[in-house]
Design a protein around this motif. Structure first.
Motif, PDB file in Angstrom:
ATOM      1  N   ALA A 115     -29.499-100.694 -42.194  1.00 42.92           N
ATOM      2  CA  ALA A 115     -30.804-101.366 -42.245  1.00 42.92           C
ATOM      3  C   ALA A 115     -30.630-102.875 -42.125  1.00 42.92           C
ATOM      4  O   ALA A 115     -31.405-103.554 -41.422  1.00 42.92           O
ATOM      5  CB  ALA A 115     -31.526-101.010 -43.543  1.00 42.92           C
ATOM      6  N   MET A 116     -29.638-103.401 -42.789  1.00 40.44           N
ATOM      7  CA  MET A 116     -29.366-104.831 -42.743  1.00 40.44           C
ATOM      8  C   MET A 116     -28.976-105.267 -41.327  1.00 40.44           C
ATOM      9  O   MET A 116     -29.425-106.309 -40.835  1.00 40.44           O
ATOM     10  CB  MET A 116     -28.249-105.148 -43.736  1.00 40.44           C
ATOM     11  N   LEU A 117     -28.166-104.473 -40.649  1.00 40.09           N
ATOM     12  CA  LEU A 117     -27.761-104.803 -39.281  1.00 40.09           C
ATOM     13  C   LEU A 117     -28.965-104.810 -38.343  1.00 40.09           C
ATOM     14  O   LEU A 117     -29.110-105.716 -37.507  1.00 40.09           O
ATOM     15  CB  LEU A 117     -26.720-103.805 -38.769  1.00 40.09           C
ATOM     16  N   ALA A 118     -29.821-103.805 -38.475  1.00 38.47           N
ATOM     17  CA  ALA A 118     -31.024-103.754 -37.630  1.00 38.47           C
ATOM     18  C   ALA A 118     -31.863-105.015 -37.825  1.00 38.47           C
ATOM     19  O   ALA A 118     -32.347-105.608 -36.859  1.00 38.47           O
ATOM     20  CB  ALA A 118     -31.838-102.499 -37.939  1.00 38.47           C
ATOM     21  N   TYR A 119     -32.015-105.440 -39.063  1.00 39.58           N
ATOM     22  CA  TYR A 119     -32.764-106.664 -39.350  1.00 39.58           C
ATOM     23  C   TYR A 119     -32.052-107.881 -38.738  1.00 39.58           C
ATOM     24  O   TYR A 119     -32.693-108.752 -38.145  1.00 39.58           O
ATOM     25  CB  TYR A 119     -32.928-106.837 -40.863  1.00 39.58           C
ATOM     26  N   GLY A 120     -30.756-107.931 -38.844  1.00 42.73           N
ATOM     27  CA  GLY A 120     -30.000-109.054 -38.305  1.00 42.73           C
ATOM     28  C   GLY A 120     -30.122-109.182 -36.797  1.00 42.73           C
ATOM     29  O   GLY A 120     -30.294-110.286 -36.273  1.00 42.73           O
ATOM     30  N   TYR A 121     -30.059-108.068 -36.096  1.00 37.61           N
ATOM     31  CA  TYR A 121     -30.153-108.117 -34.644  1.00 37.61           C
ATOM     32  C   TYR A 121     -31.599-108.265 -34.168  1.00 37.61           C
ATOM     33  O   TYR A 121     -31.877-109.054 -33.270  1.00 37.61           O
ATOM     34  CB  TYR A 121     -29.531-106.859 -34.019  1.00 37.61           C
ATOM     35  N   ASP A 122     -32.510-107.523 -34.774  1.00 35.89           N
ATOM     36  CA  ASP A 122     -33.886-107.474 -34.275  1.00 35.89           C
ATOM     37  C   ASP A 122     -34.747-108.649 -34.717  1.00 35.89           C
ATOM     38  O   ASP A 122     -35.577-109.124 -33.948  1.00 35.89           O
ATOM     39  CB  ASP A 122     -34.562-106.169 -34.706  1.00 35.89           C
ATOM     40  N   VAL A 123     -34.565-109.100 -35.937  1.00 39.66           N
ATOM     41  CA  VAL A 123     -35.423-110.161 -36.473  1.00 39.66           C
ATOM     42  C   VAL A 123     -34.718-111.516 -36.452  1.00 39.66           C
ATOM     43  O   VAL A 123     -35.280-112.504 -35.977  1.00 39.66           O
ATOM     44  CB  VAL A 123     -35.913-109.809 -37.898  1.00 39.66           C
ATOM     45  N   LEU A 124     -33.499-111.557 -36.954  1.00 40.71           N
ATOM     46  CA  LEU A 124     -32.771-112.829 -37.015  1.00 40.71           C
ATOM     47  C   LEU A 124     -32.112-113.184 -35.681  1.00 40.71           C
ATOM     48  O   LEU A 124     -31.641-114.300 -35.508  1.00 40.71           O
ATOM     49  CB  LEU A 124     -31.733-112.797 -38.136  1.00 40.71           C
ATOM     50  N   GLN A 125     -32.087-112.228 -34.773  1.00 42.53           N
ATOM     51  CA  GLN A 125     -31.576-112.436 -33.413  1.00 42.53           C
ATOM     52  C   GLN A 125     -30.088-112.784 -33.360  1.00 42.53           C
ATOM     53  O   GLN A 125     -29.651-113.546 -32.503  1.00 42.53           O
ATOM     54  CB  GLN A 125     -32.406-113.496 -32.676  1.00 42.53           C
ATOM     55  N   PHE A 126     -29.306-112.210 -34.276  1.00 39.28           N
ATOM     56  CA  PHE A 126     -27.864-112.408 -34.215  1.00 39.28           C
ATOM     57  C   PHE A 126     -27.306-111.727 -32.972  1.00 39.28           C
ATOM     58  O   PHE A 126     -27.790-110.670 -32.555  1.00 39.28           O
ATOM     59  CB  PHE A 126     -27.163-111.829 -35.452  1.00 39.28           C
ATOM     60  N   ASN A 127     -26.282-112.311 -32.411  1.00 34.13           N
ATOM     61  CA  ASN A 127     -25.544-111.689 -31.327  1.00 34.13           C
ATOM     62  C   ASN A 127     -24.252-111.060 -31.848  1.00 34.13           C
ATOM     63  O   ASN A 127     -23.786-110.060 -31.324  1.00 34.13           O
ATOM     64  CB  ASN A 127     -25.194-112.700 -30.233  1.00 34.13           C
ATOM     65  N   ARG A 128     -23.694-111.656 -32.901  1.00 38.09           N
ATOM     66  CA  ARG A 128     -22.410-111.204 -33.447  1.00 38.09           C
ATOM     67  C   ARG A 128     -22.507-111.155 -34.965  1.00 38.09           C
ATOM     68  O   ARG A 128     -22.971-112.099 -35.597  1.00 38.09           O
ATOM     69  CB  ARG A 128     -21.308-112.179 -33.025  1.00 38.09           C
ATOM     70  N   ILE A 129     -22.030-110.056 -35.532  1.00 35.92           N
ATOM     71  CA  ILE A 129     -21.944-109.921 -36.976  1.00 35.92           C
ATOM     72  C   ILE A 129     -20.492-109.583 -37.301  1.00 35.92           C
ATOM     73  O   ILE A 129     -19.905-108.676 -36.696  1.00 35.92           O
ATOM     74  CB  ILE A 129     -22.924-108.864 -37.508  1.00 35.92           C
ATOM     75  N   GLU A 130     -19.918-110.345 -38.248  1.00 34.82           N
ATOM     76  CA  GLU A 130     -18.505-110.227 -38.586  1.00 34.82           C
ATOM     77  C   GLU A 130     -18.325-109.713 -40.009  1.00 34.82           C
ATOM     78  O   GLU A 130     -19.205-109.894 -40.848  1.00 34.82           O
ATOM     79  CB  GLU A 130     -17.821-111.595 -38.504  1.00 34.82           C
ATOM     80  N   ALA A 131     -17.162-109.141 -40.244  1.00 34.27           N
ATOM     81  CA  ALA A 131     -16.783-108.738 -41.596  1.00 34.27           C
ATOM     82  C   ALA A 131     -15.290-108.992 -41.762  1.00 34.27           C
ATOM     83  O   ALA A 131     -14.496-108.684 -40.872  1.00 34.27           O
ATOM     84  CB  ALA A 131     -17.078-107.258 -41.826  1.00 34.27           C
ATOM     85  N   PHE A 132     -14.935-109.591 -42.895  1.00 32.49           N
ATOM     86  CA  PHE A 132     -13.536-109.792 -43.266  1.00 32.49           C
ATOM     87  C   PHE A 132     -13.217-108.808 -44.381  1.00 32.49           C
ATOM     88  O   PHE A 132     -13.947-108.734 -45.367  1.00 32.49           O
ATOM     89  CB  PHE A 132     -13.291-111.229 -43.734  1.00 32.49           C
ATOM     90  N   LEU A 174     -21.191-106.563 -31.886  1.00 38.64           N
ATOM     91  CA  LEU A 174     -22.073-107.368 -31.055  1.00 38.64           C
ATOM     92  C   LEU A 174     -23.404-106.654 -30.861  1.00 38.64           C
ATOM     93  O   LEU A 174     -23.469-105.421 -30.911  1.00 38.64           O
ATOM     94  CB  LEU A 174     -21.428-107.638 -29.692  1.00 38.64           C
ATOM     95  N   ARG A 175     -24.435-107.440 -30.601  1.00 41.78           N
ATOM     96  CA  ARG A 175     -25.778-106.881 -30.411  1.00 41.78           C
ATOM     97  C   ARG A 175     -25.754-105.753 -29.382  1.00 41.78           C
ATOM     98  O   ARG A 175     -26.324-104.691 -29.593  1.00 41.78           O
ATOM     99  CB  ARG A 175     -26.747-107.968 -29.978  1.00 41.78           C
ATOM    100  N   ARG A 176     -25.076-105.979 -28.254  1.00 43.63           N
ATOM    101  CA  ARG A 176     -25.080-104.980 -27.178  1.00 43.63           C
ATOM    102  C   ARG A 176     -24.352-103.693 -27.564  1.00 43.63           C
ATOM    103  O   ARG A 176     -24.512-102.668 -26.917  1.00 43.63           O
ATOM    104  CB  ARG A 176     -24.504-105.571 -25.898  1.00 43.63           C
ATOM    105  N   GLU A 177     -23.541-103.744 -28.621  1.00 39.74           N
ATOM    106  CA  GLU A 177     -22.818-102.567 -29.089  1.00 39.74           C
ATOM    107  C   GLU A 177     -23.561-101.816 -30.182  1.00 39.74           C
ATOM    108  O   GLU A 177     -23.204-100.698 -30.531  1.00 39.74           O
ATOM    109  CB  GLU A 177     -21.440-102.978 -29.617  1.00 39.74           C
ATOM    110  N   HIS A 178     -24.566-102.461 -30.732  1.00 38.45           N
ATOM    111  CA  HIS A 178     -25.312-101.879 -31.857  1.00 38.45           C
ATOM    112  C   HIS A 178     -26.174-100.758 -31.333  1.00 38.45           C
ATOM    113  O   HIS A 178     -27.027-100.960 -30.477  1.00 38.45           O
ATOM    114  CB  HIS A 178     -26.162-102.955 -32.538  1.00 38.45           C
TER     115      HIS A 178
END
Length: 184
Positions: A115-132, A174-178
């Motif tokens: 759900a958080m990823l969907a919000y990040g890509y769709d609303v916040l318009q992120f292209n890349r989300i990272e995790a360490f 990446l957005r295109r991979e989501h």
């Protein structure tokens, strides 16, 4: 920046408030929860008050946002998740998440982070989300793989945490991979 309530049906991701102080203290005073985090286990209720303030200030500065994870029908926190190190010019952010051990292995974090990823890509318009991820945190690595994240590499002595240098693995999506369809 606004922190909306996100609902998946089984879970509700909501802003963390002062009423959550005791629950956050119990949560982050559990060594199993903080084992792979960059924070020490809480030893005083003031630690919980401070982290709530930190979450609020990060949101106000548009540097991060953190949700409390609750099971639908209950308002008790079972974990948290969110974006930090938001980098608007580069359309990216880093994610973090944690869950009470009682709820491990039930698919809760996969649902919450989805759900958080969907919000990040769709609303916040992120292209890349990272995790360490600490290489010893196998459950987190498996979660990221199930969500479609790619393992990009191994970083030696990447962070200084709890008095020592620790390695990290970096993952990205990446957005295109989501693959999840938008719920917004």
């Amino acid at each position: 920046m606004h922190l909306p309530v996100l609902s998946t049906g089984a879970l509700v991701l909501r802003p963390i408030e002062e009423k959550d102080t005791a629950a956050l203290f119990r949560h982050f005073s559990d060594d199993a929860v903080t084992q792979f985090m960059d924070i020490d286990s809480f030893t005083n209720i003031s630690d919980a008050i401070q982290i709530i303030q930190f979450f609020r200030e990060s949101l106000e500065k548009e540097e991060g946002m953190r949700w409390g994870i609750t099971v639908a029908g209950s308002d008790e926190l079972v974990g948290t998740c969110g974006f930090h190190k938001i980098n608007k010019p580069h359309f990216k952010a880093e994610i973090g998440y944690d869950l009470r051990p009682l709820y491990w292995g039930q698919g809760i974090m996969k649902e919450a982070v989805s759900a958080m990823l969907a919000y990040g890509y769709d609303v916040l318009q992120f292209n890349r989300i990272e995790a360490f991820v600490d290489p010893a945190n196998i459950a987190s690595s498996k979660l990221l793989a199930r969500l479609g994240f790619r393992h990009e590499g191994f970083l030696r002595d990447a962070f200084f945490e709890k008095g020592k240098f620790v390695d990290a693995e970096i993952y990205s999506l990446l957005r295109r991979e989501h693959s999840r369809e938008s719920i917004y």
